[in-house]
Design a protein around this motif. Structure first.
Motif, PDB file in Angstrom:
ATOM      1  N   GLU A  31      27.627  23.212  26.216  1.00  0.00           N
ATOM      2  CA  GLU A  31      26.753  23.596  24.768  1.00  0.00           C
ATOM      3  C   GLU A  31      26.300  24.835  24.678  1.00  0.00           C
ATOM      4  OE1 GLU A  31      22.211  22.021  23.386  1.00  0.00           O
ATOM      5  OE2 GLU A  31      22.876  21.484  25.316  1.00  0.00           O
ATOM      6  N   TYR A  32      26.772  25.508  23.541  1.00  0.00           N
ATOM      7  CA  TYR A  32      26.322  26.720  23.228  1.00  0.00           C
ATOM      8  C   TYR A  32      24.675  26.922  22.643  1.00  0.00           C
ATOM      9  CZ  TYR A  32      26.135  31.142  20.798  1.00  0.00           C
ATOM     10  OH  TYR A  32      26.065  32.827  20.484  1.00  0.00           O
ATOM     11  N   THR A  33      24.325  27.532  23.413  1.00  0.00           N
ATOM     12  CA  THR A  33      22.560  27.784  23.033  1.00  0.00           C
ATOM     13  C   THR A  33      22.210  28.511  21.736  1.00  0.00           C
ATOM     14  OG1 THR A  33      22.296  29.792  24.298  1.00  0.00           O
ATOM     15  CG2 THR A  33      22.231  27.629  25.490  1.00  0.00           C
ATOM     16  N   GLY A  34      23.222  29.198  21.304  1.00  0.00           N
ATOM     17  CA  GLY A  34      22.937  30.323  19.958  1.00  0.00           C
ATOM     18  C   GLY A  34      22.726  31.897  20.342  1.00  0.00           C
ATOM     19  N   PHE A  35      23.012  31.957  21.945  1.00  0.00           N
ATOM     20  CA  PHE A  35      22.550  33.252  22.365  1.00  0.00           C
ATOM     21  C   PHE A  35      23.686  33.699  23.183  1.00  0.00           C
ATOM     22  CE2 PHE A  35      18.352  31.310  21.284  1.00  0.00           C
ATOM     23  CZ  PHE A  35      17.648  32.239  20.436  1.00  0.00           C
ATOM     24  N   ALA A  36      23.661  34.959  23.342  1.00  0.00           N
ATOM     25  CA  ALA A  36      24.873  35.545  24.088  1.00  0.00           C
ATOM     26  C   ALA A  36      24.461  36.903  24.677  1.00  0.00           C
ATOM     27  CB  ALA A  36      26.147  35.990  23.010  1.00  0.00           C
ATOM     28  N   ASN A  37      24.947  36.994  25.968  1.00  0.00           N
ATOM     29  CA  ASN A  37      24.752  38.083  26.720  1.00  0.00           C
ATOM     30  C   ASN A  37      25.685  39.364  26.751  1.00  0.00           C
ATOM     31  OD1 ASN A  37      23.029  39.097  29.081  1.00  0.00           O
ATOM     32  ND2 ASN A  37      23.492  37.632  30.464  1.00  0.00           N
TER      33      ASN A  37
ATOM     34  N   ASP B 109      30.846  31.923  16.435  1.00  0.00           N
ATOM     35  CA  ASP B 109      32.400  32.386  16.370  1.00  0.00           C
ATOM     36  C   ASP B 109      32.470  33.928  16.563  1.00  0.00           C
ATOM     37  OD1 ASP B 109      30.984  32.843  14.070  1.00  0.00           O
ATOM     38  OD2 ASP B 109      32.684  32.230  12.824  1.00  0.00           O
ATOM     39  N   PHE B 110      31.272  34.536  16.803  1.00  0.00           N
ATOM     40  CA  PHE B 110      31.091  36.157  16.762  1.00  0.00           C
ATOM     41  C   PHE B 110      32.035  36.469  18.107  1.00  0.00           C
ATOM     42  CE2 PHE B 110      29.208  39.761  18.489  1.00  0.00           C
ATOM     43  CZ  PHE B 110      29.529  40.840  17.653  1.00  0.00           C
ATOM     44  N   ARG B 111      32.488  37.507  18.044  1.00  0.00           N
ATOM     45  CA  ARG B 111      33.085  38.183  19.013  1.00  0.00           C
ATOM     46  C   ARG B 111      32.824  39.720  18.849  1.00  0.00           C
ATOM     47  NH1 ARG B 111      32.921  33.871  20.325  1.00  0.00           N
ATOM     48  NH2 ARG B 111      34.314  32.526  21.365  1.00  0.00           N
ATOM     49  N   PRO B 112      32.486  40.514  19.887  1.00  0.00           N
ATOM     50  CA  PRO B 112      32.479  42.133  19.594  1.00  0.00           C
ATOM     51  C   PRO B 112      33.615  42.555  19.307  1.00  0.00           C
ATOM     52  CG  PRO B 112      31.431  41.407  21.582  1.00  0.00           C
ATOM     53  CD  PRO B 112      32.030  40.065  21.272  1.00  0.00           C
ATOM     54  N   ASP B 113      33.940  43.628  18.313  1.00  0.00           N
ATOM     55  CA  ASP B 113      34.947  44.301  18.095  1.00  0.00           C
ATOM     56  C   ASP B 113      35.404  45.136  19.092  1.00  0.00           C
ATOM     57  OD1 ASP B 113      36.773  46.265  17.094  1.00  0.00           O
ATOM     58  OD2 ASP B 113      35.918  46.652  15.198  1.00  0.00           O
ATOM     59  N   PRO B 114      36.608  44.990  19.633  1.00  0.00           N
ATOM     60  CA  PRO B 114      37.109  45.801  20.923  1.00  0.00           C
ATOM     61  C   PRO B 114      37.030  47.366  20.631  1.00  0.00           C
ATOM     62  CG  PRO B 114      38.634  44.056  20.169  1.00  0.00           C
ATOM     63  CD  PRO B 114      37.611  43.992  19.279  1.00  0.00           C
ATOM     64  N   ALA B 115      37.013  47.743  19.622  1.00  0.00           N
ATOM     65  CA  ALA B 115      37.103  49.189  19.464  1.00  0.00           C
ATOM     66  C   ALA B 115      35.578  49.593  19.088  1.00  0.00           C
ATOM     67  CB  ALA B 115      38.016  49.534  18.138  1.00  0.00           C
ATOM     68  N   THR B 116      34.674  49.074  18.886  1.00  0.00           N
ATOM     69  CA  THR B 116      33.312  49.461  18.684  1.00  0.00           C
ATOM     70  C   THR B 116      32.232  48.822  19.239  1.00  0.00           C
ATOM     71  OG1 THR B 116      33.046  47.926  16.515  1.00  0.00           O
ATOM     72  CG2 THR B 116      34.021  50.183  16.260  1.00  0.00           C
ATOM     73  N   ALA B 117      32.626  48.137  20.331  1.00  0.00           N
ATOM     74  CA  ALA B 117      31.679  47.067  21.113  1.00  0.00           C
ATOM     75  C   ALA B 117      30.362  47.954  21.507  1.00  0.00           C
ATOM     76  CB  ALA B 117      32.152  46.367  22.195  1.00  0.00           C
ATOM     77  N   HIS B 118      30.537  49.070  22.000  1.00  0.00           N
ATOM     78  CA  HIS B 118      29.425  50.091  22.527  1.00  0.00           C
ATOM     79  C   HIS B 118      28.620  50.212  21.272  1.00  0.00           C
ATOM     80  CE1 HIS B 118      32.370  52.685  20.993  1.00  0.00           C
ATOM     81  NE2 HIS B 118      31.734  53.619  21.180  1.00  0.00           N
ATOM     82  N   GLU B 119      28.986  50.447  20.027  1.00  0.00           N
ATOM     83  CA  GLU B 119      28.029  50.784  18.846  1.00  0.00           C
ATOM     84  C   GLU B 119      27.583  49.565  18.414  1.00  0.00           C
ATOM     85  OE1 GLU B 119      31.122  52.379  16.024  1.00  0.00           O
ATOM     86  OE2 GLU B 119      31.437  54.141  17.148  1.00  0.00           O
TER      87      GLU B 119
ATOM     88  N   VAL C 134      30.707  43.916  28.441  1.00  0.00           N
ATOM     89  CA  VAL C 134      31.227  42.536  28.683  1.00  0.00           C
ATOM     90  C   VAL C 134      30.263  41.582  27.946  1.00  0.00           C
ATOM     91  CG1 VAL C 134      31.320  40.815  30.515  1.00  0.00           C
ATOM     92  CG2 VAL C 134      31.805  43.303  30.788  1.00  0.00           C
ATOM     93  N   TYR C 135      30.878  40.686  27.130  1.00  0.00           N
ATOM     94  CA  TYR C 135      30.195  39.678  26.190  1.00  0.00           C
ATOM     95  C   TYR C 135      30.411  38.575  26.605  1.00  0.00           C
ATOM     96  CZ  TYR C 135      28.923  37.366  21.856  1.00  0.00           C
ATOM     97  OH  TYR C 135      28.358  36.489  20.854  1.00  0.00           O
TER      98      TYR C 135
END
Length: 378
Positions: free
Chosen positions: A176-182, A228-238, A265-266
């Motif tokens: 069950e997704y909590t709505g938050f991510a690390n 459904d969010f995922r960081p952009d591999p090219a700009t994750a640090h930004e 790491v997301y």
């Protein structure tokens, strides 16, 4: 106690699975570990081993090795978002085990794999269960590498997406997704970071620095994110920098070092609660496969290794495997469910999310109180 050594298959070579393999093999049981990965090197992010986890490491004979490759610490520092220190909280101990140890996951994997194989366990890499039949007196298993065996017990330490859980219950207990991510990233350790430094406040977010060796620490933060969010591999640090823009002090100093998007790491924060028995016949779920929690008490791996040690003790004390599983779950379920509920309540409190009356009651204990509960015997 069981009259003869058991044949045990551990499905999953993570922290809990390798701890169980070591604990059982040291007691004379025949243990095989089926690990889907080709090697045990995990992503290079660290974890905290609180005192109760370190007590288990002592019990399986690897405490000194963990401390040697990690970073032992005793005081939690709380800061406001600007970086001003608000409190320094000494951390409790379980018996004579240290308070906490930060450790890189790859280093812990190496320590536990060496302990398991030295104790006599066999690790089968690139293998998972393809067929399983429990006839009541044993479990016939075929692995994806073609190996076949009959076991007295099959233990699923196969994580939050557990295939064994799906085998037993289908999709009934899907994460069950909590709505938050690390968001986490490993960095060179700043000399002043000698324990966890946590910044929190009215930003409805928190960030922390955790030392994991003499050379390394990690920056971690929790934010609300769309499923459904995922960081952009090219700009994750930004993207991480944008989320932490309101933090100053040591968090900002660490963030300035984050220049490689590939280092970020997301992971979505999900929860699993298997409300039915964790064991069906001679197949049992443990760790995140049965009771995955949010990370807010730093107890995910600790609960897994506690599960492992108590299962080994229960098999030693009971007359047969089914009796041992019943005794094991009676001991483990209340503690693991308390950790899960408390961790979820803290997540809601820290992010300004609505809490239930039951969660409000839990929160009266507070994080320091929770830490003291968790160094009581399990």
């Amino acid at each position: 106690m069981t009259t003869a050594p058991l044949r045990v298959l551990v499905h999953g070579g993570g922290i809990g699975g390798l701890t169980l393999a070591t604990a059982l093999a040291r007691r004379g049981h025949h243990v095989e570990v089926a690990e889907l990965r080709d090697r045990l090197e995990a992503l290079g992010v660290g974890i905290i081993q609180p005192s109760n986890a370190l007590h288990v490491m002592r019990e399986i004979g690897v405490l000194d090795e963990c401390l040697a490759v990690g970073f032992e610490w005793e005081v939690l520092t709380i800061c406001d978002p600007a970086g001003t220190t608000l409190a320094q909280i000494p951390q409790p101990r379980m018996g004579d085990a240290p308070s906490n140890n930060g450790i890189p996951r790859p280093a812990l994997a190496r320590v536990l794999a060496a302990a398991a194989t030295s104790a006599g366990a066999t690790i089968r890499f690139g293998a998972s269960i393809s067929e399983l039949t429990d006839d009541g007196s044993g479990v016939d298993v075929t692995l994806t590498d073609g190996h076949r065996g009959r076991y007295d017990l099959v233990v699923g330490f196969d994580g939050i997406g557990s295939p064994l859980r799906r085998h037993l219950y289908g999709e009934k207990y899907a994460p069950e997704y909590t709505g938050f991510a690390n968001w986490r990233v490993t960095l060179p350790r700043s000399p002043e970071v000698k324990g966890v430094v946590m910044s929190a406040g009215n930003l409805r977010a928190k960030a922390l620095l955790t030392p994991i060796s003499e050379e390394l620490m990690y920056l971690g933060s929790v934010f609300a994110e769309a499923e459904d969010f995922r960081p952009d591999p090219a700009t994750a640090h930004e993207q991480l920098r944008e989320r932490l823009a309101g933090f100053g002090g040591p968090i900002a100093e660490a963030l300035a070092q984050v220049t490689d998007p590939a280092a970020v790491v997301y992971s979505r924060i999900s929860q699993v609660t298997v409300e039915e028995p964790w064991h069906v016949g001679r197949v049992v779920l443990a760790g995140d496969a049965a009771h995955a929690s949010t990370p807010h008490l730093a107890q995910g791996a600790a609960m897994a290794v506690e599960d492992a040690l108590v299962l080994a003790e229960s098999l030693e004390a009971a007359s047969d495997a089914p009796a041992a599983l019943a005794a094991w779950e009676a001991r483990r379920r209340p503690r693991a469910m308390w950790v899960q509920a408390m961790s979820r309540a803290i997540l809601k409190q820290e992010t300004g999310s609505p809490t239930t009356a039951e969660e409000d009651e839990l929160l009266t204990v507070g994080i320091p109180g929770a830490a003291h509960v968790l160094v009581k015997p399990y």
